[in-house]
Design an enzyme around this catalytic site. Sequence first.
Site, PDB file in Angstrom:
ATOM      1  N   TRP A  70     -41.742 -42.469 -17.937  1.00 11.84           N
ATOM      2  CA  TRP A  70     -41.626 -41.009 -17.911  1.00 11.84           C
ATOM      3  C   TRP A  70     -40.162 -40.590 -17.831  1.00 11.84           C
ATOM      4  O   TRP A  70     -39.747 -39.601 -18.424  1.00 11.84           O
ATOM      5  CB  TRP A  70     -42.391 -40.442 -16.719  1.00 11.84           C
ATOM      6  CG  TRP A  70     -42.317 -38.945 -16.613  1.00 11.84           C
ATOM      7  CD1 TRP A  70     -43.161 -38.038 -17.174  1.00 11.84           C
ATOM      8  CD2 TRP A  70     -41.327 -38.171 -15.900  1.00 11.84           C
ATOM      9  NE1 TRP A  70     -42.770 -36.752 -16.865  1.00 11.84           N
ATOM     10  CE2 TRP A  70     -41.643 -36.800 -16.095  1.00 11.84           C
ATOM     11  CE3 TRP A  70     -40.216 -38.489 -15.135  1.00 11.84           C
ATOM     12  CZ2 TRP A  70     -40.895 -35.781 -15.536  1.00 11.84           C
ATOM     13  CZ3 TRP A  70     -39.457 -37.471 -14.589  1.00 11.84           C
ATOM     14  CH2 TRP A  70     -39.800 -36.135 -14.782  1.00 11.84           C
ATOM     15  N   HIS A  71     -39.365 -41.361 -17.098  1.00 10.56           N
ATOM     16  CA  HIS A  71     -37.959 -41.001 -16.912  1.00 10.56           C
ATOM     17  C   HIS A  71     -37.112 -41.225 -18.150  1.00 10.56           C
ATOM     18  O   HIS A  71     -36.033 -40.643 -18.268  1.00 10.56           O
ATOM     19  CB  HIS A  71     -37.371 -41.774 -15.727  1.00 10.56           C
ATOM     20  CG  HIS A  71     -37.714 -41.180 -14.398  1.00 10.56           C
ATOM     21  ND1 HIS A  71     -38.874 -41.470 -13.738  1.00 10.56           N
ATOM     22  CD2 HIS A  71     -37.049 -40.286 -13.624  1.00 10.56           C
ATOM     23  CE1 HIS A  71     -38.911 -40.796 -12.602  1.00 10.56           C
ATOM     24  NE2 HIS A  71     -37.822 -40.064 -12.516  1.00 10.56           N
ATOM     25  N   GLY A  72     -37.567 -42.047 -19.069  1.00 11.71           N
ATOM     26  CA  GLY A  72     -36.770 -42.238 -20.259  1.00 11.71           C
ATOM     27  C   GLY A  72     -37.270 -43.374 -21.127  1.00 11.71           C
ATOM     28  O   GLY A  72     -37.922 -44.305 -20.640  1.00 11.71           O
TER      29      GLY A  72
END
Length: 470
Positions: A321-323
């Site tokens: 989700w963060h990258g």
Amino acid sequence: MVFSSLLFLVRFLPIVLILYYISPRKYRNFVLFVSSLFFYAWGEPVYVTLILFSSVVDYIAGRMVGYYKQLGSIKGQKIAVLCSATINLSLLFVFKYADFFISLVDYVPSINIAPLNLALPIGISFYTFQTMSYTIDVYRGEAKVQKNFITFGAYVALFPQLIAGPIVRYQTVAEQMDSRKETLDLFKQGVFRFVVGLGKKVLIANQVGALWNEIAQTKVNMLTTSQAWLGAVAFTLQIYFDFSGYSDMAIGLGKMFGFEFLENFDYPYESKSITEFWRRWHISLGTWFKEYVYFPLGGNRKGKKRQFLNIAIVWCLTGLWHGAAICFVVWGVYYGLLLIIEKSILKKFLDRLPAFIARIYTLVIVTVGWSIFSWPDMIDGGRYLKTMFGLDGAGIGNSHTAFMLLNYRFVLLMGIIGSTSLAKRLSNRILPDGTLRREILAAVFVFLILGICMAYLINSSYNPFLYFRF
């Protein structure tokens, strides 16, 4: 457009506030909807159509769930929820993850797929999760169907938390979207909270960020161990004050428009375990994954092995989700393993440790974790970690390390103290709520911090925002 910019502070926000408060109550959601789209279009003129499309999809899906609920059709409701999730996750995949997976596939011999090279729509990870939560909550019976598209669109595009959260679940603001009360007291609270967040961002995050930037741009083999740890500490402070500062500004802006958003940070660096840390850091994201992934997978109800599998799945997804990069997956796996180890082995031991020792343990683990997170290039990141632990680099320390520490000593001290609840506890003890002296000092604080921040913004070109890339 970012909150910590002169354009937002002296033009956009004052104009929107004036338009909002001179408008009849029944048109205020429309003002918020249009101004939020303008806010988003300022940075993403093309992708404003994407957020509108996402809003239409979930508005229709919510109406479909409500329709089939009246008919008593569980199958129809599930199809509506599935359509919503499929479309939203497909959009997220195409714009955020397609090139990442293409790059992995291209490692296979004889395969050469050209990347899409699509620009990442700002805030897509936040508003996608937000719109999905609406449809799921309606299906679960935890929220009512919103029949007014303008009101629903205002919820999705609401500029105070559109770009980087907190992720506001529809059920927490459903009543506020239709019947909120704006008061002078709430507005004052909002201004104070916004200025606190602005100060965190401009006066601390940007300054320690400059230190981290200086160290990160140095060749890894030229860094000393103490420089590597200094850089890791700087990034640890930067990401906290950057993101919690934005959350404070978002919560403050919400109050100015009559909204009460849930807290997103609770002094996470005071935690005595990694489990506690993730209850205090980015609370809205942790809650989203718990409510919509961990619990549906079975949570801890199906035995330890299944619980640990569920934790592993959640943390792989959290990392992604963060990258779209390997470093974020590794970071997710790192925390997934640590949480499993704590729950299976370390919990009883940590509970018996003195609080001070437990906090040091947590801070070291978290600082190492942010070092993994901060390096998209895993080779450079691996070398940096080796330098931190004295396995590479240019020795333990040198005069340049001492110079940087001396040069940034005040902002580092401000950051360390500001990341704890010490200032809050002292102010509550010395200046109890409701006293005239507290009100006067709060007003002085607002004007002073706002003035200093404006001066910094006028004279500085370094004003990054880390969570824009998510």
